[in-house]
Design a protein around this motif. Structure first.
Motif, mmCIF file in Angstrom:
data_model
loop_
_atom_site.group_PDB
_atom_site.id
_atom_site.type_symbol
_atom_site.label_atom_id
_atom_site.label_comp_id
_atom_site.label_asym_id
_atom_site.label_seq_id
_atom_site.Cartn_x
_atom_site.Cartn_y
_atom_site.Cartn_z
ATOM 1 N N GLN A 282 0.845 -1.189 0.000
ATOM 2 C CA GLN A 282 0.000 0.000 0.000
ATOM 3 C C GLN A 282 0.888 1.248 0.000
ATOM 4 O O GLN A 282 2.015 1.234 0.475
ATOM 5 N N ARG A 515 -4.627 9.826 2.055
ATOM 6 C CA ARG A 515 -4.995 8.767 2.982
ATOM 7 C C ARG A 515 -4.426 9.092 4.357
ATOM 8 O O ARG A 515 -3.376 9.725 4.477
ATOM 9 N N GLN A 535 -9.007 4.095 8.503
ATOM 10 C CA GLN A 535 -8.809 5.337 7.777
ATOM 11 C C GLN A 535 -9.619 6.438 8.460
ATOM 12 O O GLN A 535 -10.768 6.232 8.854
ATOM 13 N N GLU A 614 -10.749 1.775 -1.709
ATOM 14 C CA GLU A 614 -9.468 1.298 -2.230
ATOM 15 C C GLU A 614 -9.753 0.429 -3.446
ATOM 16 O O GLU A 614 -10.905 0.219 -3.826
ATOM 17 N N SER A 615 -8.719 -0.105 -4.047
ATOM 18 C CA SER A 615 -8.877 -0.991 -5.189
ATOM 19 C C SER A 615 -9.679 -2.224 -4.811
ATOM 20 O O SER A 615 -9.664 -2.677 -3.658
#
Length: 808
Positions: A282, A515, A535, A614-615
């Motif tokens: 990440q 982020r 997060q 996120e992905s």
């Protein structure tokens, strides 16, 4: 002798022009595909190897398990580099990079800012570790003092034109002045990170010495002879010695207690040259490649080349009847077998040399388009470099020897007496081999078709999946921070425009953006090991509404509630990890400073449905939203049908408030798609090469069918005289080939299933591999083969039987 071989080979190729065209064109397409993929693979493997000390440079990466989350970061704590250099003599040098993203930049005195990406703070040791040649300035002193910046050659031209930038002041982020202390060559394209501006790390506004925070990309240069695996074992000692005491001071727990609670903290080294293809951490500095795609495309190149070689072998052995008498006469006249082998091998190599010449033309024509698809800047010069030129020269010779070896040995083995008496019918010799080769060709083609279908299905799934927020018609304007206190004014002015539904200011977006993670604890929780890492995004009152995020419990932030400054909205994943059954009204807290001396408590006012921030390669993690002023970007939901006009109106509002700042925007659906650009490129490349593989296979099948029809001319004539219909003759000539294609489908299906199952493992959210994908690939393969064979079958079936029997 060689001259004689070449003359005969050239005459033979001219005499059999149809056969020659199929062979040369098929081989040329195969070689061209092979060279294009080889360029791609060589470019991928070349990343970061331009550094003179690349074999001794390693990046320190972090793996952390805490609060129900597994985090794998490309960054590490800021003290790691200096500590390793101080405590371990094996470390020759270190450098830290702190990426600050995008800032507005201009030279002092220039009226307009430019939006520049990849602004990077770096230690003064940058040039001791990486090979970044300076055109001006002293690499030892360029970043050794505060307020200094090293800029790239292209950045110097953008901002200073032909003037000398050395010693000139530049303004960053609207109010930070740096003096140019060096101009470096532009970083090579094949680098895992890029920057046009390296600012002195002494100016980085960061609280230093944080072992429990991960914010810096740390690279170490090991001394020659140091074993990196053995050296990495020192990280456990580093954590116990430095991170442990800080953990005890801030969160009140020892590292031993931390680990007993199921948490982990560790560092490891990755070689610099492995980062681009092997690192999937990440917070990477830039999107990386994937070694899987290198393997996949290398296999595709090999498959295509094998298919082309199979065509050559099939057609050469099939036409052996026409060469049988030639072999018999040559042997009677005294030719030895090795001479015949030499003759046939010469023909084979001449064919491949001609194919290579055509392939180079095809590559030159196709390369610009291939570069666009693959997002590369490759050139033919890479193939003729001293490293790869011998491979390029040897390729046609090796292919010629491999493809021509069996036909040469097969043709030269005929017995002259038997052949000349006409007692041998060699046209159907080696039918088993030819059948096996046709099966292999279509097996590989079916694997490529199935792979392409699954890749495109996965990409479509990603693009159409309900990600939990509405990204359609959302326009994101970047760099709003440059407006300062006028950012809110800009938002309100835009909201007055007809067609703008709502707007929000926040740099935290569910697309590539800022982020920030924090550890939260339930109120009254005494056990520091039970914190939840999530997060933590600062947003405004209109964030949830603008992005179309769905509330499942409680309420959104509201200006009617003054207490919302200490309110918090969690996603369902955060609620589950915290263990709340009825979260509304519950309180959570986090440390409010890096030393752990103050805490801030929040009351849960709402819960939003999980959304993908996120992905889709990763599971949805815990997330919290709090009211905070973060002006990284402004997002506006639009309803106007005339979006281009509305965009111009928004730009006009921007220029009224910030005339010296560049206007930059992107629609959120495009930003979301950017996360999967690599997969989209792979899908397009796979489709292209799958189509070419099928084309080459069909060329061989076409030639083989034509020859078989020619050999069965008398049989077809007799059948027609006896009353056979055109349809029955077409079926007779086609069924044998279709049987081979069916066998290929049966063999290819499990291979394709296994290969694509491995590829899909990288995605946390993925499609199911279904039976219809294999059925569709099979139908396509059968249809293509049937069309290819039917042309020759129909031609043979419609032939006048009188002419065919007379010719016999």
């Amino acid at each position: 002798m060689l001259t004689n071989y070449l003359k005969i080979a050239w005459r033979t190729l001219q005499k059999q022009r149809g056969f020659t065209f199929i062979n040369i064109f098929g081989l040329a397409v195969g070689l061209a595909c092979c060279m294009l993929i080889m360029l791609y693979v060589l470019d991928e493997l070349s990343y970061d190897r331009y550094n003179a000390k690349a074999d001794r440079i390693y990046r320190v990466q972090s793996d952390i398990k805490f609060g129900g989350n597994d985090m794998h970061f490309a960054v590490s704590p800021d003290p790691v580099g200096p500590t390793l250099k101080k405590d371990y003599p094996q470390v020759e040098q270190f450098v830290r990079l702190h990426d600050r993203g995008t800032w507005s930049v201009k030279r002092v005195g220039e009226p307009t800012n430019l939006r520049e990406d990849n602004i990077t703070f770096a230690d003064s040791t940058l040039f001791d570790v990486f090979t970044l040649p300076l055109l001006s300035g002293d690499p030892k002193r360029a970043l050794a003092e505060p307020n200094k910046v090293v800029i790239s050659e292209s950045a110097a031209k953008r901002h200073f034109g032909n003037r000398n930038p050395m010693g000139q002041p530049m303004l960053f982020d609207g109010n930070r002045t740096f003096t140019v202390s060096g101009v470096m060559q532009d970083m090579p394209k094949n680098s895992h990170f890029h920057s046009n501006f390296f600012l002195s790390m002494l100016n980085d506004d960061y609280t230093w010495g944080q072992w429990l925070s991960n914010n810096h990309y740390t690279y170490i240069l090991l001394k020659p002879g140091t074993d990196p695996v053995a050296f990495a074992k020192n990280f456990d000692t580093i954590i116990e010695k430095y991170a442990g005491p800080q953990a005890l001071q801030i969160i009140g727990t020892t590292m031993e207690q931390f680990r007993k609670a199921g948490n982990q903290m560790g560092f490891w080294l990755i070689p610099l040259t492995d980062i681009h293809l092997h690192s999937k951490q990440q917070i990477e500095l830039a999107p990386n490649g994937d070694i899987q795609y290198v393997y996949i495309f290398s296999a595709v190149a090999l498959f295509i080349l094998i298919i082309a070689c199979i065509n050559f072998m099939n057609l050469a052995t099939a036409r052996s009847a026409n060469r049988a008498k030639e072999v018999g006469v040559r042997k009677v006249m005294g030719s030895e077998r090795q001479q015949l082998v030499g003759q046939f091998m010469t023909e084979s190599i001449l064919t491949t040399v001609l194919a290579m010449m055509l392939a180079l033309i095809l590559v030159a024509v196709a390369l610009p388009g291939f570069n666009t698809i693959a997002a590369k800047e490759m050139s033919l010069n890479q193939l003729v470099s001293p490293y790869y030129l011998p491979l390029l020269i040897s390729l046609p010779i090796v292919v010629g020897l491999l493809a021509g070896s069996y036909p040469a040995l097969f043709l030269s083995s005929f017995q002259p007496i038997t052949v000349l008496k006409g007692k041998i019918n060699v046209s159907f010799k080696s039918v088993g081999l030819r059948s096996g080769l046709v099966v292999f060709q279509f097996m590989m083609s079916v694997v490529l078709i199935v792979g392409t279908i699954i890749v495109y299905r996965q990409i479509t799934y990603i693009q159409t999946k309900n990600v939990g927020f509405n990204r359609d018609q959302v326009m994101t304007v970047h760099g709003v921070y440059s407006m300062g206190k006028q950012a809110e004014t800009f938002k309100q002015e835009v909201l007055r425009l007809p067609g703008v539904v709502s707007g929000s200011i926040s740099g935290y977006l569910p697309t590539p953006s800022s982020r920030n993670d924090n550890a939260y604890f339930a109120e009254g929780q005494a056990d520091m090991n039970k914190g939840v890492s999530m997060q933590n995004w600062g947003v405004d009152y209109d964030y949830v509404k603008t992005l179309g995020i769905q509330l499942v419990n409680g309420r959104d932030f509201s200006r009617d509630f003054g207490s919302d400054s200490s309110g918090i909205i969690l996603n369902q994943a955060a609620v589950n990890v915290l263990g709340f059954k009825d979260p509304i009204g519950k309180r959570v807290w986090r440390f409010d400073d890096s030393q752990g001396k103050t805490r801030k408590t929040f009351t849960i006012i709402g819960v939003v449905k999980n959304f993908h921030f996120e992905s889709l390669r990763r599971n949805i993690g815990a997330l919290s939203l709090v009211l905070d002023s973060n002006s990284g970007a402004a997002s506006f939901r639009l309803s106007s049908a005339n979006v281009p006009v509305l965009m111009k109106q928004i730009e006009a509002k921007w220029k009224q408030i910030a005339p010296d700042q560049p206007f930059s925007y992107q629609f959120m659906d495009a930003s979301f798609d950017d996360m999967y650009r690599a997969e989209q490129r792979v899908g397009t490349i796979a489709l292209t090469f799958a189509a070419l593989a099928i084309l080459i296979a069909c060329l061989g099948l076409f030639g083989l069918a034509a020859f078989m029809a020619e050999q069965r001319t008398k049989e077809i004539g007799v059948r027609k005289v006896l009353g056979a219909s055109v349809g029955s003759i077409i079926g007779l000539l086609s069924k044998d080939f279709l049987k081979l294609v069916l066998v290929a489908i049966v063999i290819a299906s499990p291979l394709a299933w296994y290969a694509m199952s491995q590829w899909l493992k990288d995605f946390a959210y993925k499609i199911d591999i279904e039976w219809w994908m294999f059925a569709l690939a099979g139908v396509l393969a059968i249809g293509i083969a049937l069309l290819t064979v039917s042309f020759q079958s129909i031609k043979a079936a419609l032939m006048n039987p009188v002419k065919s029997l007379r010719s016999e």
